[in-house]
Design a protein around this motif. Structure first.
Motif, PDB file in Angstrom:
ATOM      1  N   SER A  99      59.750  29.339 -19.387  1.00 61.17           N
ATOM      2  CA  SER A  99      61.526  29.840 -20.113  1.00 61.17           C
ATOM      3  C   SER A  99      62.246  31.111 -19.237  1.00 61.17           C
ATOM      4  CB  SER A  99      60.907  30.447 -21.209  1.00 61.17           C
ATOM      5  OG  SER A  99      62.795  29.945 -21.502  1.00 61.17           O
ATOM      6  N   ALA A 100      61.297  32.070 -18.408  1.00 64.30           N
ATOM      7  CA  ALA A 100      62.207  33.319 -17.588  1.00 64.30           C
ATOM      8  C   ALA A 100      61.923  33.115 -16.093  1.00 64.30           C
ATOM      9  CB  ALA A 100      61.273  34.314 -18.372  1.00 64.30           C
ATOM     10  N   GLN A 101      60.506  32.189 -15.858  1.00 60.96           N
ATOM     11  CA  GLN A 101      61.053  32.216 -14.495  1.00 60.96           C
ATOM     12  C   GLN A 101      62.785  30.691 -13.792  1.00 60.96           C
ATOM     13  OE1 GLN A 101      56.822  31.228 -14.836  1.00 60.96           O
ATOM     14  NE2 GLN A 101      56.864  31.292 -12.555  1.00 60.96           N
ATOM     15  N   LYS A 134      50.781  37.975 -10.499  1.00 61.19           N
ATOM     16  CA  LYS A 134      49.919  36.745  -9.884  1.00 61.19           C
ATOM     17  C   LYS A 134      49.193  36.061 -11.213  1.00 61.19           C
ATOM     18  CE  LYS A 134      45.742  39.145  -9.360  1.00 61.19           C
ATOM     19  NZ  LYS A 134      44.757  39.985  -8.403  1.00 61.19           N
ATOM     20  N   ASP A 135      49.331  35.858 -12.314  1.00 63.54           N
ATOM     21  CA  ASP A 135      49.223  35.342 -13.443  1.00 63.54           C
ATOM     22  C   ASP A 135      49.921  35.109 -14.457  1.00 63.54           C
ATOM     23  OD1 ASP A 135      46.717  37.242 -13.651  1.00 63.54           O
ATOM     24  OD2 ASP A 135      47.671  38.784 -15.060  1.00 63.54           O
ATOM     25  N   LEU A 136      50.958  34.556 -13.682  1.00 65.96           N
ATOM     26  CA  LEU A 136      52.412  34.121 -13.630  1.00 65.96           C
ATOM     27  C   LEU A 136      52.065  32.352 -13.705  1.00 65.96           C
ATOM     28  CD1 LEU A 136      55.435  35.683 -13.260  1.00 65.96           C
ATOM     29  CD2 LEU A 136      54.676  35.966 -15.175  1.00 65.96           C
ATOM     30  N   PRO A 137      52.299  31.880 -14.684  1.00 63.62           N
ATOM     31  CA  PRO A 137      52.318  29.836 -14.681  1.00 63.62           C
ATOM     32  C   PRO A 137      52.686  29.602 -13.109  1.00 63.62           C
ATOM     33  CG  PRO A 137      53.716  30.398 -16.256  1.00 63.62           C
ATOM     34  CD  PRO A 137      53.511  31.861 -15.808  1.00 63.62           C
ATOM     35  N   GLY A 195      49.179  26.610 -12.684  1.00 66.44           N
ATOM     36  CA  GLY A 195      50.229  26.869 -14.039  1.00 66.44           C
ATOM     37  C   GLY A 195      49.636  27.706 -15.128  1.00 66.44           C
ATOM     38  N   ASP A 196      49.436  27.325 -16.488  1.00 68.05           N
ATOM     39  CA  ASP A 196      49.309  29.059 -18.024  1.00 68.05           C
ATOM     40  C   ASP A 196      47.875  28.885 -17.487  1.00 68.05           C
ATOM     41  OD1 ASP A 196      48.920  25.164 -18.560  1.00 68.05           O
ATOM     42  OD2 ASP A 196      48.032  26.313 -20.358  1.00 68.05           O
ATOM     43  N   GLN A 197      47.040  28.356 -17.074  1.00 72.35           N
ATOM     44  CA  GLN A 197      45.628  28.368 -17.302  1.00 72.35           C
ATOM     45  C   GLN A 197      45.428  30.220 -16.433  1.00 72.35           C
ATOM     46  OE1 GLN A 197      44.073  26.071 -14.314  1.00 72.35           O
ATOM     47  NE2 GLN A 197      44.544  24.564 -15.544  1.00 72.35           N
TER      48      GLN A 197
END
Length: 459
Positions: free
Chosen positions: A150-152, A183-186, A377-379
């Motif tokens: 949502s923020a992205q 780098k952890d963002l989806p 992605g969310d992984q």
């Protein structure tokens, strides 16, 4: 004569991919057990669509026609495919839903109370609004990843993109998102950042939806859930893990059950289970380093190698002869496995995973610690939380190297560090079990969701 009770009908619109269909069908089963009639609206002519409705005899399945040819997903990639899907499906879904309304006016089985749609099938929300049917968003990932997307999506040109392009910027912590780094963002392995941000801008918002359902539990993400409800200004129902609340079998790939027979012959908590999900891809050199790390760990292993998942190989034919000998001695390789059954087997002591949310929930739901190798992605969000927040996983970062693989496996399977992780994983397992039992937070959230749906009315 006593009047027959009318079941309220719910229409569910899943994204046609394994990791999304499974929790949607589990949600469908949970709602059916609560007294709702279920209609599942599927995308036509897609190889990932559920093909066998016989496993759900009480559900009604309808088709949303689409002009997309079957190979389209492979040609354009996942993100562009989803964008196209949302562009072309609104008209056909409106026709499909209109017919459903006409057929069920006065039907004992009930007209739709609401449409529950996967967040990436957002055309469903617009159509529902037009036909004056209430809608609810269903997120198959967790609350933290939802907040990130949502923020992205809101800030696609500034703070979330710039650090990813700066030297060293990827390793910086994201303000307000501890312990996530940039780098952890989806982000996606399937599309450019700009295309993905546009998809997130459309998907990670509730629009006119009445509520949001999330396949997570308060014991895992209480602060993220509170933040999400505040951001959305709408009810949020954390009803997971759905596989523990309402198990529903809907594998889109054929499961090889020979692995269960093989596991039956292994010692308790001795086996490393490796599966990288239904979409992740692997370079040949990474597979080789992984293979030799597994061999050198001297642990028995069950390895799922999905056909087409290794670059340049049809399956596992490129493994060297010596490794094939090691496999015959203490390993077992299959094309797909009944994962929930594997993870619940007493022989499994560790799960090497891509950290998709379903796999993450299934693993900690059985008290199994993880080796984390996220792909897309969310992984990446999940892997970071497994490593740093829940402390039941070891994240493998950077280039895969057999020595590092062997070391990580020994840390988890042999050393005291692994025993401590196992204890924490078992503790989380008990918390998740408690959450889906009567009186538990997820059980209560499901009851609240049921009550909420019963207040919704087709206008």
């Amino acid at each position: 004569m006593e009047e027959k009770a009318v079941r309220r009908r719910v229409v569910l619109v899943p994204l046609p991919a394994q990791g999304h269909i499974s929790p949607m069908m589990q949600l469908a089963k949970a709602l059916h057990l609560k007294g709702f009639s279920i209609t599942v609206a599927q995308i036509e002519s897609n190889p990932l669509t559920v093909s066998d409705a016989d496993d759900f005899p009480h559900f009604r399945f309808v088709t949303i026609p689409t002009s997309l040819p079957e190979p389209e997903l492979k040609i354009v990639g996942l993100v562009e495919f989803l964008t196209k899907l949302n562009e072309i499906c609104a008209v056909s879904f409106k026709e499909c839903l209109s017919k459903l309304l006409q057929q069920q006016q006065g039907d004992d089985d009930g007209i739709p109370s609401c449409v529950i749609y996967d967040e990436y099938m957002y055309f469903s929300g617009a159509v529902s609004k037009e036909l004056k049917i209430p809608s609810i968003v269903f997120s198959t990932t967790n609350a933290t990843a939802f907040i990130c997307r949502s923020a992205q999506g809101r800030n696609n040109t500034n703070e979330f993109l710039a650090p990813l392009r700066e030297p060293g910027g990827q390793d910086k912590l994201v303000p307000g998102f501890h312990p996530l780094r940039y780098k952890d963002l989806p982000t996606s392995a399937f599309a450019p950042l700009e295309s993905l941000m546009k998809l997130y801008a459309n998907a990670a918002q509730k629009r006119t939806a009445s509520a949001v359902i999330i396949n997570t539990a308060s014991c895992l993400e209480s602060s993220s859930l509170s933040r999400l409800e505040q951001d959305l200004q709408a009810p949020v129902y954390p009803v997971g893990p759905l596989h523990m609340a309402a198990s529903a079998s809907c594998s889109l790939l054929e499961e090889d059950r020979s692995c269960i027979e093989w596991l039956n012959k292994q010692k308790p908590s001795s086996v490393i289970y490796i599966s990288l999900g239904s979409l992740a891809l692997m370079e040949h050199k990474d597979m080789m380093e992984m293979a030799w790390g597994l061999a050198n760990s001297n642990q028995p292993f069950l390895w799922v190698i999905r056909p087409g998942s290794i670059s340049g190989s049809e399956w596992a034919e490129s493994l060297p002869e010596e490794f094939s000998r090691i496999v015959s001695e203490r390993g077992h390789i299959v094309k797909w496995a009944p994962q929930k059954e594997v993870l619940s087997h007493s022989a499994v002591g560790c799960f090497w995973s891509h950290c998709g949310w379903n796999s993450t929930l299934e693993s900690i739901g059985e008290g199994i610690p993880l080796i984390c190798r996220p792909f897309s992605g969310d992984q990446k969000v999940n892997a970071r939380y497994l490593d740093r927040i829940w402390r039941v996983g070891i994240q493998l970062e950077g280039e895969l190297e057999r020595g590092g693989v062997e070391k990580a496996l020994r840390r988890l399977m042999v050393n005291e560090e692994g025993a401590a992780m196992k204890e924490r994983a078992l503790c989380l397992k008990e918390k998740l079990k408690a959450s889906v039992k009567p009186g538990g937070t997820s059980h209560n959230a499901l009851d609240e969701l049921v009550s909420f749906i019963k207040t919704l009315q087709y206008k």
